[in-house]
Write an enzyme that holds these catalytic residues in place. Structure first.
Site, PDB file in Angstrom:
ATOM      1  N   THR A  15      25.668   7.352 -84.805  1.00 47.59           N
ATOM      2  CA  THR A  15      25.965   8.673 -84.491  1.00 47.59           C
ATOM      3  C   THR A  15      24.696   8.457 -83.458  1.00 47.59           C
ATOM      4  O   THR A  15      24.542   8.912 -82.261  1.00 47.59           O
ATOM      5  CB  THR A  15      25.398  10.137 -85.481  1.00 47.59           C
ATOM      6  OG1 THR A  15      26.948   9.864 -86.334  1.00 47.59           O
ATOM      7  CG2 THR A  15      25.277  11.816 -85.478  1.00 47.59           C
ATOM      8  N   VAL A  16      23.161   8.475 -84.395  1.00 46.32           N
ATOM      9  CA  VAL A  16      21.761   8.671 -83.900  1.00 46.32           C
ATOM     10  C   VAL A  16      21.971   7.401 -82.468  1.00 46.32           C
ATOM     11  O   VAL A  16      21.495   7.742 -81.384  1.00 46.32           O
ATOM     12  CB  VAL A  16      20.486   7.988 -84.252  1.00 46.32           C
ATOM     13  CG1 VAL A  16      19.296   8.535 -83.954  1.00 46.32           C
ATOM     14  CG2 VAL A  16      20.983   9.302 -85.449  1.00 46.32           C
ATOM     15  N   LYS A 108      14.283   7.772 -92.463  1.00 41.36           N
ATOM     16  CA  LYS A 108      13.465   8.023 -93.742  1.00 41.36           C
ATOM     17  C   LYS A 108      13.174   7.109 -94.741  1.00 41.36           C
ATOM     18  O   LYS A 108      12.524   7.047 -95.516  1.00 41.36           O
ATOM     19  CB  LYS A 108      13.891   9.669 -93.473  1.00 41.36           C
ATOM     20  CG  LYS A 108      14.792   9.754 -94.068  1.00 41.36           C
ATOM     21  CD  LYS A 108      15.532  10.633 -93.867  1.00 41.36           C
ATOM     22  CE  LYS A 108      16.889  10.892 -93.119  1.00 41.36           C
ATOM     23  NZ  LYS A 108      17.578  11.731 -92.161  1.00 41.36           N
ATOM     24  N   GLU A 132       9.646   9.707 -84.799  1.00 45.51           N
ATOM     25  CA  GLU A 132       9.311  11.112 -84.727  1.00 45.51           C
ATOM     26  C   GLU A 132      10.691  11.808 -85.455  1.00 45.51           C
ATOM     27  O   GLU A 132      11.278  12.354 -86.216  1.00 45.51           O
ATOM     28  CB  GLU A 132       9.380  11.361 -83.724  1.00 45.51           C
ATOM     29  CG  GLU A 132       8.977  13.374 -83.346  1.00 45.51           C
ATOM     30  CD  GLU A 132       8.165  13.628 -84.431  1.00 45.51           C
ATOM     31  OE1 GLU A 132       7.034  14.053 -83.379  1.00 45.51           O
ATOM     32  OE2 GLU A 132       8.224  14.725 -85.506  1.00 45.51           O
ATOM     33  N   ILE A 139      12.788  19.245 -84.863  1.00 47.13           N
ATOM     34  CA  ILE A 139      11.622  19.567 -84.637  1.00 47.13           C
ATOM     35  C   ILE A 139      10.224  18.664 -84.150  1.00 47.13           C
ATOM     36  O   ILE A 139      10.571  17.971 -85.076  1.00 47.13           O
ATOM     37  CB  ILE A 139      11.013  20.269 -85.816  1.00 47.13           C
ATOM     38  CG1 ILE A 139      12.177  21.249 -85.558  1.00 47.13           C
ATOM     39  CG2 ILE A 139      10.112  20.819 -85.402  1.00 47.13           C
ATOM     40  CD1 ILE A 139      12.673  22.127 -86.885  1.00 47.13           C
ATOM     41  N   GLU A 193      28.186  14.205 -95.467  1.00 48.29           N
ATOM     42  CA  GLU A 193      28.796  13.112 -95.784  1.00 48.29           C
ATOM     43  C   GLU A 193      29.899  12.811 -96.716  1.00 48.29           C
ATOM     44  O   GLU A 193      29.677  13.766 -97.351  1.00 48.29           O
ATOM     45  CB  GLU A 193      27.440  11.866 -95.927  1.00 48.29           C
ATOM     46  CG  GLU A 193      26.959  11.445 -94.678  1.00 48.29           C
ATOM     47  CD  GLU A 193      25.632  10.611 -94.775  1.00 48.29           C
ATOM     48  OE1 GLU A 193      26.043   9.427 -96.044  1.00 48.29           O
ATOM     49  OE2 GLU A 193      25.089  10.634 -94.183  1.00 48.29           O
ATOM     50  N   LYS A 208      11.767  13.066 -97.057  1.00 46.90           N
ATOM     51  CA  LYS A 208      11.340  13.829 -95.937  1.00 46.90           C
ATOM     52  C   LYS A 208       9.459  14.762 -96.392  1.00 46.90           C
ATOM     53  O   LYS A 208       9.009  14.516 -95.224  1.00 46.90           O
ATOM     54  CB  LYS A 208      11.926  14.801 -95.314  1.00 46.90           C
ATOM     55  CG  LYS A 208      13.347  14.386 -94.818  1.00 46.90           C
ATOM     56  CD  LYS A 208      13.958  15.225 -94.052  1.00 46.90           C
ATOM     57  CE  LYS A 208      15.941  14.500 -93.041  1.00 46.90           C
ATOM     58  NZ  LYS A 208      16.600  15.297 -93.543  1.00 46.90           N
ATOM     59  N   GLY A 305      21.856  15.519 -86.108  1.00 47.06           N
ATOM     60  CA  GLY A 305      23.024  15.860 -84.800  1.00 47.06           C
ATOM     61  C   GLY A 305      22.303  14.897 -83.983  1.00 47.06           C
ATOM     62  O   GLY A 305      21.128  13.859 -83.955  1.00 47.06           O
TER      63      GLY A 305
HETATM   64  N1  NAP Z   1      22.753  11.441 -87.771  1.00 41.50           N
HETATM   65  C1  NAP Z   1      21.578  12.274 -87.469  1.00 41.50           C
HETATM   66  O1  NAP Z   1      21.883  13.783 -87.678  1.00 41.50           O
HETATM   67  C2  NAP Z   1      21.065  12.039 -88.195  1.00 41.50           C
HETATM   68  C3  NAP Z   1      19.379  12.543 -87.812  1.00 41.50           C
HETATM   69  C4  NAP Z   1      17.932  11.737 -87.787  1.00 41.50           C
HETATM   70  C5  NAP Z   1      17.469  10.077 -88.440  1.00 41.50           C
HETATM   71  N2  NAP Z   1      19.053   9.620 -88.694  1.00 41.50           N
HETATM   72  C6  NAP Z   1      18.716   8.699 -89.832  1.00 41.50           C
HETATM   73  O2  NAP Z   1      19.362   7.953 -88.409  1.00 41.50           O
HETATM   74  C7  NAP Z   1      19.592   6.715 -88.679  1.00 41.50           C
HETATM   75  C8  NAP Z   1      20.713   6.466 -88.579  1.00 41.50           C
HETATM   76  O3  NAP Z   1      22.325   7.386 -88.427  1.00 41.50           O
HETATM   77  P1  NAP Z   1      23.532   7.909 -88.281  1.00 41.50           P
HETATM   78  O4  NAP Z   1      24.161   9.246 -88.574  1.00 41.50           O
HETATM   79  O5  NAP Z   1      23.332   7.385 -86.613  1.00 41.50           O
HETATM   80  O6  NAP Z   1      23.933   6.539 -89.267  1.00 41.50           O
HETATM   81  P2  NAP Z   1      25.460   5.795 -88.544  1.00 41.50           P
HETATM   82  O7  NAP Z   1      26.211   7.507 -88.173  1.00 41.50           O
HETATM   83  O8  NAP Z   1      26.422   5.226 -89.529  1.00 41.50           O
HETATM   84  O9  NAP Z   1      25.379   4.429 -88.045  1.00 41.50           O
HETATM   85  C9  NAP Z   1      24.476   3.670 -87.719  1.00 41.50           C
HETATM   86  C10 NAP Z   1      25.154   2.550 -87.392  1.00 41.50           C
HETATM   87  O10 NAP Z   1      24.532   1.045 -87.670  1.00 41.50           O
HETATM   88  C11 NAP Z   1      25.906   0.031 -88.047  1.00 41.50           C
HETATM   89  N3  NAP Z   1      25.484  -1.018 -88.548  1.00 41.50           N
HETATM   90  C12 NAP Z   1      24.932  -1.339 -89.936  1.00 41.50           C
HETATM   91  N4  NAP Z   1      24.666  -2.366 -90.487  1.00 41.50           N
HETATM   92  C13 NAP Z   1      24.009  -2.993 -89.127  1.00 41.50           C
HETATM   93  C14 NAP Z   1      23.035  -3.769 -89.617  1.00 41.50           C
HETATM   94  N5  NAP Z   1      23.445  -5.073 -90.061  1.00 41.50           N
HETATM   95  N6  NAP Z   1      23.212  -4.132 -87.751  1.00 41.50           N
HETATM   96  C15 NAP Z   1      23.882  -3.768 -86.897  1.00 41.50           C
HETATM   97  N7  NAP Z   1      24.283  -2.301 -86.936  1.00 41.50           N
HETATM   98  C16 NAP Z   1      24.912  -2.181 -88.480  1.00 41.50           C
HETATM   99  C17 NAP Z   1      27.106   0.947 -89.011  1.00 41.50           C
HETATM  100  O11 NAP Z   1      27.792   0.323 -88.358  1.00 41.50           O
HETATM  101  P3  NAP Z   1      29.132   0.460 -90.030  1.00 41.50           P
HETATM  102  O12 NAP Z   1      30.098   2.160 -89.349  1.00 41.50           O
HETATM  103  O13 NAP Z   1      30.044  -0.230 -89.168  1.00 41.50           O
HETATM  104  O14 NAP Z   1      27.979  -0.116 -90.977  1.00 41.50           O
HETATM  105  C18 NAP Z   1      27.019   2.352 -87.349  1.00 41.50           C
HETATM  106  O15 NAP Z   1      27.056   1.807 -86.533  1.00 41.50           O
HETATM  107  C19 NAP Z   1      19.154   7.173 -89.811  1.00 41.50           C
HETATM  108  O16 NAP Z   1      18.514   6.267 -90.948  1.00 41.50           O
HETATM  109  C20 NAP Z   1      19.894   8.278 -90.906  1.00 41.50           C
HETATM  110  O17 NAP Z   1      18.807   8.628 -92.096  1.00 41.50           O
HETATM  111  C21 NAP Z   1      20.552  10.467 -88.767  1.00 41.50           C
END
Ligand code: NAP
Length: 428
Positions: A15-16, A108, A132, A139, A193, A208, A305
């Site tokens: 997502t990010v 985080k 950030e 925010i 999730e 956080k 998001g």
């Molecule tokens: N989602 C939000 O709105 C949001 C907001 C702020 C902060 N965050 C933070 O941002 C981070 C990512 O969140 P996300 O929601 O984007 O997670 P996500 O959608 O699960 O994306 C993570 C991606 O990384 C891949 N991945 C896992 N292990 C890997 C590795 N060893 N090498 C390369 N790629 C790998 C995953 O592949 P697979 O799916 O195949 O495992 C997935 O495509 C987290 O720390 C989260 O706390 C998220």
């Protein structure tokens, strides 16, 4: 000659990560005005999933399933870590910093559990480590605390820092949904999730508030001493009764600088309906920063998001590029601070106790609480008289440990059927 083309590599295209790509593509001109004459070049992207569908055909030639390959590319200057989770993210970040690359992350968990060592690793290698988007995505609160509020000490932070739980509580409050229904809806809408326990049980908010406290109070804190509790026990009855009393229930993160000690905790709380934070609804986050000189500052915005988080990551990249040729350490001072023992903290309480409907019950309950120095501000009987009734008590400020001990005693009284709920009241 100063480097003009700054190469970045992205680890994790979920997502990010995809949000980062979108922001870079859609806002290129706006971004480049800020870093002129430098330019951002996307050099490599890694994701574990080899079959990932990429938004642009041109990206396939820079795509790999090996994060190591991105970290080991000597031409890459900035690594964006958007894999999430603790390992391997922590090791990859450390490896990147050791090889002289700047790192931006949204993670985080890594910062809460290994932030101090990662920051000193960054300092040792004279590279930037920015995060950030790790707290309240949309925010820019970390920038506010580390760049803007540097002349007056923040005294207190009160935050709604988790969009999923805020969405659930808002649904329960606005539609009268019960907890399970609201959780299901949050999952269907993509706010929660499949396994929502990190959000629901307060762990995400705990990470956080630790990050915000460390930065705001420039404190070295032992994470393990912070109390956290989630929203599983909140029922729609509590939401309804709280509303009748003029309160809204939110999952709150609280951090207070008490000089030698910090009072930091996460738990559901009744907050006055009229307060701005009570009106931060849905998946939004809200943060109040209170301090001498600036008073109360209140921020609200999307807490999650692709674009809010991706946008903040790109802002961190811009910040690094603007300081690319002259390293300065933004996090140069942390003082060891104790976290106040939770049992020693003070709160007022909302208590809902189910009792046998017979004379003398109130006196018995009040007596048990009085023995532990807990007294009542108000007592209201709920529902029709019958075999059993619920009584709602609001207490005066009392010591946490005393309230817990009194509740154990009260639960054993013959007239008490059940302690339905005990929620702290925070008069912001
Ligand atoms: N989602 C939000 O709105 C949001 C907001 C702020 C902060 N965050 C933070 O941002 C981070 C990512 O969140 P996300 O929601 O984007 O997670 P996500 O959608 O699960 O994306 C993570 C991606 O990384 C891949 N991945 C896992 N292990 C890997 C590795 N060893 N090498 C390369 N790629 C790998 C995953 O592949 P697979 O799916 O195949 O495992 C997935 O495509 C987290 O720390 C989260 O706390 C998220």
């Amino acid at each position: 000659m100063k480097k003009r083309e700054i190469n970045i590599g992205i680890l994790g295209l979920g997502t990010v990560g995809q949000g980062v790509l979108k922001v870079l593509q859609e806002n290129r001109e706006f971004i480049e005005q800020k870093i002129y004459p430098k330019k951002i070049i996307l050099k490599k992207i890694a994701d574990k999933d080899k079959s990932k569908v990429l938004p642009d055909k041109g990206l396939y030639k820079i795509f790999t399933d090996s994060a190591e390959q991105v970290i080991n590319d000597p031409e890459i200057d900035i690594i964006v870590e958007t894999i999430g989770g603790f390992e391997p993210a922590r090791s990859l970040i450390a490896q990147a910093l050791k090889s002289g690359k700047h790192v931006v992350t949204a993670n985080k968990e890594v910062i809460a559990q290994a932030g101090y060592e990662i920051l000193s690793l960054a300092q040792k290698n004279k590279v930037h480590f920015l995060f950030e988007s790790s707290v309240a995505s949309g925010i820019p609160i970390i920038g506010v605390l580390s760049h803007s509020l540097t002349s007056y000490k923040p005294r207190e932070i009160i935050g709604i820092l988790n969009g999923t739980t805020n969405y659930i509580l808002t649904r329960m409050s606005e539609d009268g949904s019960d907890y399970e229904e609201a959780l299901k809806e949050a999952q269907e809408k993509g706010y929660a999730e499949a396994d929502p326990s990190k959000d629901i049980d307060g762990f995400d908010t705990f990470n956080k508030i630790f990050i915000l406290s460390a930065i705001a109070f420039r404190a070295k804190i032992n994470l393990d001493n912070i109390y956290y509790e989630g929203i599983r026990n909140i029922s729609k009855l509590d939401i309804e009764y709280a509303r009748e009393l003029g309160y809204t229930i939110k999952l709150l993160a609280l951090a207070k600088n008490k000089g030698e000690e910090l009072d930091i905790r996460v738990h559901p709380a009744l907050i006055p309906q009229r307060h701005t934070l009570a009106n931060v609804g849905g998946a939004y986050n809200g943060i109040l920063v209170r301090g001498d000189g600036f008073g109360d500052l209140i921020f609200s915005g999307p807490g999650a998001g692709a674009l809010p988080a991706g946008g903040m990551i790109v802002s961190d990249i811009i910040e690094i590029i603007r300081n690319f040729d002259s390293y300065n350490n933004n996090y140069n001072y942390f003082e060891v601070k104790k976290v106040k023992d939770f049992k020693e903290t003070h709160s007022s309480y909302y208590l809902r106790i189910r009792v046998k409907d017979r004379p003398g019950v109130l006196a018995e309950i009040a007596g048990s609480f009085a023995q532990k120095e807990v007294s009542f501000l108000s007592v209201i009987q709920k529902g029709e008289a019958g075999e059993v009734v619920d009584i709602v008590f609001l207490t005066h400020l009392a010591k946490e440990g005393n309230v817990q001990e009194a509740l154990k005693k009260v639960a054993c009284l013959d007239c008490v059927v059940k302690i339905c709920n005990a929620i702290r009241v925070v008069d912001i």
